[in-house]
Design a protein around this motif. Structure first.
Motif, PDB file in Angstrom:
ATOM      1  N   ILE A  55       1.132  -1.257  -0.135  1.00 31.16           N
ATOM      2  CA  ILE A  55      -0.105   0.223  -0.301  1.00 31.16           C
ATOM      3  C   ILE A  55       0.975   1.264   0.526  1.00 31.16           C
ATOM      4  CG2 ILE A  55      -1.975   1.258   0.980  1.00 31.16           C
ATOM      5  CD1 ILE A  55      -2.745  -1.409   2.388  1.00 31.16           C
ATOM      6  N   ALA A  56       0.856   1.683  -1.370  1.00 29.52           N
ATOM      7  CA  ALA A  56       1.136   3.162  -0.831  1.00 29.52           C
ATOM      8  C   ALA A  56       1.272   3.821  -0.172  1.00 29.52           C
ATOM      9  CB  ALA A  56       1.907   3.651  -2.580  1.00 29.52           C
ATOM     10  N   VAL A  57       1.494   4.868   0.113  1.00 30.73           N
ATOM     11  CA  VAL A  57       0.951   6.408   1.752  1.00 30.73           C
ATOM     12  C   VAL A  57       2.005   7.680   0.628  1.00 30.73           C
ATOM     13  CG1 VAL A  57       0.870   6.656   3.854  1.00 30.73           C
ATOM     14  CG2 VAL A  57       0.766   4.468   3.584  1.00 30.73           C
ATOM     15  N   SER A  58       1.083   8.196   0.738  1.00 26.31           N
ATOM     16  CA  SER A  58       1.625   9.334   0.373  1.00 26.31           C
ATOM     17  C   SER A  58       1.883  10.275   1.796  1.00 26.31           C
ATOM     18  CB  SER A  58       0.418  10.351  -0.842  1.00 26.31           C
ATOM     19  OG  SER A  58       0.357   9.115  -2.137  1.00 26.31           O
ATOM     20  N   ILE A  59       3.117  10.949   1.402  1.00 25.87           N
ATOM     21  CA  ILE A  59       3.782  12.403   2.965  1.00 25.87           C
ATOM     22  C   ILE A  59       4.309  13.135   2.278  1.00 25.87           C
ATOM     23  CG2 ILE A  59       5.118  11.991   4.800  1.00 25.87           C
ATOM     24  CD1 ILE A  59       5.384   9.151   4.553  1.00 25.87           C
ATOM     25  N   ASN A  60       2.810  13.958   2.728  1.00 27.88           N
ATOM     26  CA  ASN A  60       3.083  15.460   2.022  1.00 27.88           C
ATOM     27  C   ASN A  60       4.745  15.982   2.333  1.00 27.88           C
ATOM     28  OD1 ASN A  60       1.470  15.314   0.217  1.00 27.88           O
ATOM     29  ND2 ASN A  60       0.312  16.374   1.888  1.00 27.88           N
ATOM     30  N   ASP A  61       5.935  16.428   1.741  1.00 26.28           N
ATOM     31  CA  ASP A  61       7.110  16.767   2.460  1.00 26.28           C
ATOM     32  C   ASP A  61       6.820  18.722   1.746  1.00 26.28           C
ATOM     33  OD1 ASP A  61       9.614  17.437   3.453  1.00 26.28           O
ATOM     34  OD2 ASP A  61      10.527  16.286   2.668  1.00 26.28           O
ATOM     35  N   VAL A  62       8.146  19.238   1.636  1.00 25.01           N
ATOM     36  CA  VAL A  62       7.827  20.305   1.657  1.00 25.01           C
ATOM     37  C   VAL A  62       7.928  20.854  -0.134  1.00 25.01           C
ATOM     38  CG1 VAL A  62       8.825  22.277   1.676  1.00 25.01           C
ATOM     39  CG2 VAL A  62       8.264  21.598   3.600  1.00 25.01           C
ATOM     40  N   ASP A  63       9.260  19.336  -0.242  1.00 22.83           N
ATOM     41  CA  ASP A  63       9.693  20.088  -1.743  1.00 22.83           C
ATOM     42  C   ASP A  63       8.856  19.222  -2.928  1.00 22.83           C
ATOM     43  OD1 ASP A  63      12.987  20.130  -0.913  1.00 22.83           O
ATOM     44  OD2 ASP A  63      11.792  21.543  -0.153  1.00 22.83           O
ATOM     45  N   SER A  64       8.475  17.404  -2.142  1.00 20.87           N
ATOM     46  CA  SER A  64       7.931  16.815  -2.653  1.00 20.87           C
ATOM     47  C   SER A  64       7.685  15.935  -2.414  1.00 20.87           C
ATOM     48  CB  SER A  64       9.077  16.013  -4.027  1.00 20.87           C
ATOM     49  OG  SER A  64       9.756  14.919  -2.777  1.00 20.87           O
ATOM     50  N   GLN A  65       6.741  14.973  -3.206  1.00 20.61           N
ATOM     51  CA  GLN A  65       5.470  14.074  -2.537  1.00 20.61           C
ATOM     52  C   GLN A  65       6.694  12.717  -2.588  1.00 20.61           C
ATOM     53  OE1 GLN A  65       1.803  13.792  -4.291  1.00 20.61           O
ATOM     54  NE2 GLN A  65       0.934  12.757  -3.107  1.00 20.61           N
ATOM     55  N   ILE A  66       6.522  12.155  -1.604  1.00 21.00           N
ATOM     56  CA  ILE A  66       7.588  10.361  -1.032  1.00 21.00           C
ATOM     57  C   ILE A  66       5.795   9.424  -1.031  1.00 21.00           C
ATOM     58  CG2 ILE A  66       9.151   9.006   0.237  1.00 21.00           C
ATOM     59  CD1 ILE A  66      10.222  12.177   1.020  1.00 21.00           C
ATOM     60  N   ASN A  67       6.332   8.519  -1.675  1.00 23.77           N
ATOM     61  CA  ASN A  67       5.408   7.325  -1.841  1.00 23.77           C
ATOM     62  C   ASN A  67       6.407   6.867  -0.523  1.00 23.77           C
ATOM     63  OD1 ASN A  67       3.185   8.067  -3.080  1.00 23.77           O
ATOM     64  ND2 ASN A  67       4.162   7.300  -5.605  1.00 23.77           N
ATOM     65  N   VAL A  68       5.683   5.593   0.291  1.00 21.18           N
ATOM     66  CA  VAL A  68       6.195   4.969   0.725  1.00 21.18           C
ATOM     67  C   VAL A  68       5.765   3.749   0.895  1.00 21.18           C
ATOM     68  CG1 VAL A  68       7.407   4.688   3.539  1.00 21.18           C
ATOM     69  CG2 VAL A  68       7.110   6.611   2.560  1.00 21.18           C
ATOM     70  N   PHE A  69       6.467   2.967   0.918  1.00 15.52           N
ATOM     71  CA  PHE A  69       5.435   0.927   0.780  1.00 15.52           C
ATOM     72  C   PHE A  69       5.960   0.576   2.982  1.00 15.52           C
ATOM     73  CE2 PHE A  69       6.275   1.427  -3.457  1.00 15.52           C
ATOM     74  CZ  PHE A  69       4.749   1.296  -4.252  1.00 15.52           C
ATOM     75  N   LEU A  70       4.652   0.274   3.347  1.00 18.69           N
ATOM     76  CA  LEU A  70       4.352   0.328   4.726  1.00 18.69           C
ATOM     77  C   LEU A  70       4.380  -1.318   5.117  1.00 18.69           C
ATOM     78  CD1 LEU A  70       2.615   3.130   6.572  1.00 18.69           C
ATOM     79  CD2 LEU A  70       5.050   2.747   6.203  1.00 18.69           C
ATOM     80  N   PRO A  71       5.564  -2.227   5.288  1.00 18.94           N
ATOM     81  CA  PRO A  71       4.954  -3.389   5.653  1.00 18.94           C
ATOM     82  C   PRO A  71       4.281  -3.944   6.693  1.00 18.94           C
ATOM     83  CG  PRO A  71       7.170  -2.347   7.413  1.00 18.94           C
ATOM     84  CD  PRO A  71       6.732  -1.359   5.585  1.00 18.94           C
ATOM     85  N   PRO A  72       3.764  -4.780   6.689  1.00 16.43           N
ATOM     86  CA  PRO A  72       2.549  -5.162   7.743  1.00 16.43           C
ATOM     87  C   PRO A  72       3.080  -5.568   9.063  1.00 16.43           C
ATOM     88  CG  PRO A  72       3.108  -7.092   6.310  1.00 16.43           C
ATOM     89  CD  PRO A  72       3.303  -5.814   5.851  1.00 16.43           C
ATOM     90  N   PRO A  73       2.082  -4.488   9.953  1.00 17.59           N
ATOM     91  CA  PRO A  73       2.269  -5.049  11.462  1.00 17.59           C
ATOM     92  C   PRO A  73       2.844  -6.407  11.658  1.00 17.59           C
ATOM     93  CG  PRO A  73       0.308  -4.339  11.317  1.00 17.59           C
ATOM     94  CD  PRO A  73       0.772  -4.544  10.059  1.00 17.59           C
ATOM     95  N   ASP A  74       4.096  -7.088  12.843  1.00 14.43           N
ATOM     96  CA  ASP A  74       3.838  -8.185  13.154  1.00 14.43           C
ATOM     97  C   ASP A  74       3.085  -8.727  13.767  1.00 14.43           C
ATOM     98  OD1 ASP A  74       4.062  -6.574  15.073  1.00 14.43           O
ATOM     99  OD2 ASP A  74       6.656  -7.010  15.854  1.00 14.43           O
ATOM    100  N   TYR A  75       2.788  -9.902  13.979  1.00 15.00           N
ATOM    101  CA  TYR A  75       1.888 -10.273  14.983  1.00 15.00           C
ATOM    102  C   TYR A  75       1.478  -9.986  16.508  1.00 15.00           C
ATOM    103  CZ  TYR A  75      -0.796 -14.527  17.195  1.00 15.00           C
ATOM    104  OH  TYR A  75      -1.944 -15.088  17.526  1.00 15.00           O
ATOM    105  N   GLU A  76       2.981  -9.909  17.063  1.00 15.29           N
ATOM    106  CA  GLU A  76       2.127  -9.233  17.744  1.00 15.29           C
ATOM    107  C   GLU A  76       1.776  -7.655  18.536  1.00 15.29           C
ATOM    108  OE1 GLU A  76       5.367 -10.155  17.148  1.00 15.29           O
ATOM    109  OE2 GLU A  76       5.527 -12.233  18.301  1.00 15.29           O
TER     110      GLU A  76
END
Length: 154
Positions: free
Chosen positions: A103-124
């Motif tokens: 899932i691509a999460v958009s993070i608004n930065d001052v200069d550009s928009q960066i796409n970060v792929f977040l891994p799923p959370p662990d079981y604990e």
């Protein structure tokens, strides 16, 4: 279409897919129009000198000639439908592949928009506060009876 497949972007395939579907619809209407309006296939072939094997086709019976023309049109329509299916399969593949990447999460930065792929959370992390969920709270509800194996002798 090739650009969209190489880049892995399904949005680039959609205009080509729509064009193919539109071409298929127009060709279908054209075939229906030809067979509705064309009174004699033999005259149409005799007037068009660019048809290959024109003399051999004019020697055939009119019904056989109509059948050959009909089968040719059906074969062309099947080829068009096949390539529509190829483009649609490529589109679905690219959609599913992009969805499987994460899932691509958009993070608004001052200069550009960066796409970060977040891994799923662990079981604990997911199960540490499971007792606080309303599904697992047993407020006055008795637990189900324990499992007892069925007697096979009956």
């Amino acid at each position: 279409m090739v650009y969209g497949a190489v880049k892995g972007n399904p949005r680039y395939l959609m205009p080509f897919f729509c064009l193919q579907v539109f071409d298929f619809c127009i060709a279908s209407l054209t075939v229906v129009g030809y067979f509705s309006y064309m009174p004699d296939v033999r005259q149409t072939i005799a007037r068009n000198p660019s048809i290959p094997y024109q003399s051999e086709l004019l020697k055939l019976d009119t019904q056989w000639l109509s059948l050959i023309v009909l089968l040719t049109f059906i074969a062309l329509m099947l080829v068009k439908a096949y390539f529509i299916g190829v483009v649609w399969s490529c589109y679905k593949f690219l959609i599913y592949r992009n969805a499987a990447r994460g899932i691509a999460v958009s993070i608004n930065d001052v200069d550009s928009q960066i796409n970060v792929f977040l891994p799923p959370p662990d079981y604990e992390t997911v199960t540490k506060d499971v007792k606080n969920f309303p599904v697992f709270q047993t407020s006055g509800v008795p637990p189900p009876p324990p499992y007892t194996p069925r007697d096979e002798s009956i």
